[in-house]
Motif scaffolding. Structure first.
Motif, PDB file in Angstrom:
ATOM      1  N   VAL A 191      -7.579  52.331-122.479  1.00 27.16           N
ATOM      2  CA  VAL A 191      -6.338  53.056-122.739  1.00 27.16           C
ATOM      3  C   VAL A 191      -6.565  54.169-123.745  1.00 27.16           C
ATOM      4  O   VAL A 191      -6.045  55.297-123.616  1.00 27.16           O
ATOM      5  CB  VAL A 191      -5.245  52.086-123.193  1.00 27.16           C
ATOM      6  N   LYS A 192      -7.355  53.892-124.803  1.00 27.26           N
ATOM      7  CA  LYS A 192      -7.603  54.903-125.832  1.00 27.26           C
ATOM      8  C   LYS A 192      -8.419  56.078-125.276  1.00 27.26           C
ATOM      9  O   LYS A 192      -8.263  57.223-125.737  1.00 27.26           O
ATOM     10  CB  LYS A 192      -8.371  54.271-126.988  1.00 27.26           C
ATOM     11  N   SER A 193      -9.277  55.824-124.313  1.00 26.58           N
ATOM     12  CA  SER A 193     -10.121  56.896-123.781  1.00 26.58           C
ATOM     13  C   SER A 193      -9.407  57.841-122.833  1.00 26.58           C
ATOM     14  O   SER A 193      -9.946  58.883-122.443  1.00 26.58           O
ATOM     15  CB  SER A 193     -11.348  56.278-123.065  1.00 26.58           C
ATOM     16  N   GLY A 253       1.599  51.508-129.215  1.00 31.11           N
ATOM     17  CA  GLY A 253       1.404  52.693-130.046  1.00 31.11           C
ATOM     18  C   GLY A 253       0.636  53.787-129.335  1.00 31.11           C
ATOM     19  O   GLY A 253       0.957  54.976-129.485  1.00 31.11           O
ATOM     20  N   HIS A 254      -0.381  53.425-128.553  1.00 27.52           N
ATOM     21  CA  HIS A 254      -1.143  54.437-127.824  1.00 27.52           C
ATOM     22  C   HIS A 254      -0.348  55.038-126.675  1.00 27.52           C
ATOM     23  O   HIS A 254      -0.468  56.231-126.378  1.00 27.52           O
ATOM     24  CB  HIS A 254      -2.438  53.815-127.279  1.00 27.52           C
ATOM     25  N   PRO A 274       9.153  51.380-130.299  1.00 28.46           N
ATOM     26  CA  PRO A 274       9.148  50.022-130.875  1.00 28.46           C
ATOM     27  C   PRO A 274      10.018  49.036-130.120  1.00 28.46           C
ATOM     28  O   PRO A 274       9.845  47.832-130.244  1.00 28.46           O
ATOM     29  CB  PRO A 274       9.676  50.261-132.290  1.00 28.46           C
ATOM     30  N   GLY A 275      10.950  49.496-129.320  1.00 28.06           N
ATOM     31  CA  GLY A 275      11.828  48.573-128.608  1.00 28.06           C
ATOM     32  C   GLY A 275      11.334  48.197-127.239  1.00 28.06           C
ATOM     33  O   GLY A 275      12.051  47.528-126.486  1.00 28.06           O
ATOM     34  N   ALA A 276      10.138  48.619-126.850  1.00 24.63           N
ATOM     35  CA  ALA A 276       9.627  48.343-125.511  1.00 24.63           C
ATOM     36  C   ALA A 276       9.258  46.877-125.365  1.00 24.63           C
ATOM     37  O   ALA A 276       8.753  46.243-126.289  1.00 24.63           O
ATOM     38  CB  ALA A 276       8.415  49.213-125.233  1.00 24.63           C
TER      39      ALA A 276
END
Length: 397
Positions: free
Chosen positions: A394-396, A338-339, A344-346
């Motif tokens: 990852v979020k940062s 999601g980030h 969705p198919g990954a």
């Protein structure tokens, strides 16, 4: 010839003295062996006398039982007081002893109820007096003397006072009420506090005496309280006492056994139709058609954190390390996808490659971290923290 006789006598006396000296010397040298042989011989005689002497039995209340629950002591005491105690081994012997005695007293202890009604009535009619010890309900009903069962002696009444005007209990004094039975009707004695029933009951005609405890006659408690006095005064008025304990031999095996219909009570005939009616009512009640299902929302909202904590505790209790690892890995990949906006198919490898490109780290390093399989709970906790650190990096970005 005159000088030869004294010489022979002297020679004989010398030989006898020498033999006596030899025997005395042998006994002195072997006195330990002689003493041991005497002890062994005495022990052998004692063993033979014990084995060959007449033995008693182990039947409770038996006049041949010398154990604590036997009654040999009271029988011996009655015999010294001039009472002939006749031990009846079966019903026939009891009837013969009663018919041959002079105003005989019958002591009956039928704890298993072996005697039927006709035999009980015959015994009672043949005796001058009947003393029944701890009788069953059927025995009292057959004797029909107005005495009935009334329960057991309370534990608080360990010792009972006479409490009646009968001369024998008054002279005997207190008795033990432990494990005793109470009887009502006639004249009752040894009554617990607040009860009209007593441990001893005598019919109105004084022909039947009911004693609700074997302790009054037993060897083990005969010397306690007033047991000996009560036993002797109850059993000793007649010159002949017939002591009768029925056995299996006295069972009446003649006639056909009762059928199931004869044994069943009268109300059992209505039991079948009633059970059928109840079954039909239960079928009608539980078998009716149910209405449609109604979906209703739960009135309680459970927070996601509480749900996660509850599942984690379940995993911990069951030691489901692999299951917990799979859930943590799947959740991490979903959140990273999601980030990173991989869609969705990954696949897992595509998400790992995207995260490595974003962080500038080797994809192999991230792949080893995400695909690791912790073997212990401690490593699982440490691994989950490393995944959380990866998500925060990852979020940062």
């Amino acid at each position: 010839m005159t000088g030869a006789a004294p010489a022979s006598a002297v020679q004989g006396g010398t030989d006898a003295d020498q033999a006596s000296v030899r025997r005395t010397g042998w006994l002195r040298r072997h006195r330990a062996l002689v003493a041991w042989a005497a002890v062994v011989a005495a022990a052998l005689v004692l063993v033979l006398w014990t084995q060959l002497s007449p033995k008693g039995d182990a039947v409770p209340m038996s006049v041949h039982n010398t154990g604590p629950d036997g009654a040999r002591a009271v029988a011996q005491i009655l015999g010294r007081h001039g009472v002939a105690v006749h031990d009846a081994g079966n019903y026939g012997a009891a009837i013969a002893a009663l018919e041959a005695g002079s105003s005989p007293t019958l002591l009956l202890y039928d704890r298993n109820g072996f005697l039927d009604g006709p035999r009980l009535r015959t015994l009672a009619a043949s005796a001058q007096r009947v003393v029944v010890v701890s009788p069953r309900l059927q025995t009292l009903d057959t004797l029909d003397a107005g005495i009935r069962q009334a329960g057991v002696v309370p534990d608080a009444s360990a010792v009972l006072e006479p409490g009646c005007s009968l001369p024998d209990p008054e002279a005997a004094g207190t008795v033990s009420g432990e494990s005793g039975f109470l009887y009502d009707g006639g004249t009752t004695c040894y009554r617990p506090d607040g009860s009209s029933a007593g441990l001893l009951a005598v019919s109105s005609d004084a022909q039947l005496t009911v004693v609700g405890s074997t302790a009054v006659f037993s060897n083990g408690q005969l010397d306690s309280l007033g047991h000996a006095a009560l036993a002797i005064r109850t059993l000793g008025p007649s010159p002949d006492l017939v002591w009768y304990i029925p056995t299996l031999e006295d069972l009446d095996t003649g006639g056909s056994p009762a059928s199931l219909d004869e044994l069943a009570p009268g109300w059992a005939r209505f039991l079948g139709p009633w059970l059928a009616l109840v079954a039909l009512a239960a079928i009608a009640w539980r078998g009716r058609r149910l209405g449609p299902l109604v979906f209703e929302p739960l009135p309680v909202v459970v927070k996601a954190a509480e749900t996660a904590e509850g599942r984690a505790r379940l995993y911990q209790d069951s030691r489901a390390v692999d299951q917990a690892r799979d859930n943590l890995r799947a959740g991490t990949l979903v959140r990273l996808s999601g980030h990173l906006r991989t869609g969705p198919g990954a696949t897992a490898d595509q998400v790992i490659d995207a995260a490595a490109g974003l962080l500038g780290k080797p994809a192999r390093e991230l792949r080893e971290l995400i695909n690791e399989r912790p073997g212990t709970e401690a490593r699982l906790v440490a691994w989950s923290r490393e995944l959380d650190t990866l998500e925060k990096e990852v979020k940062s970005r």
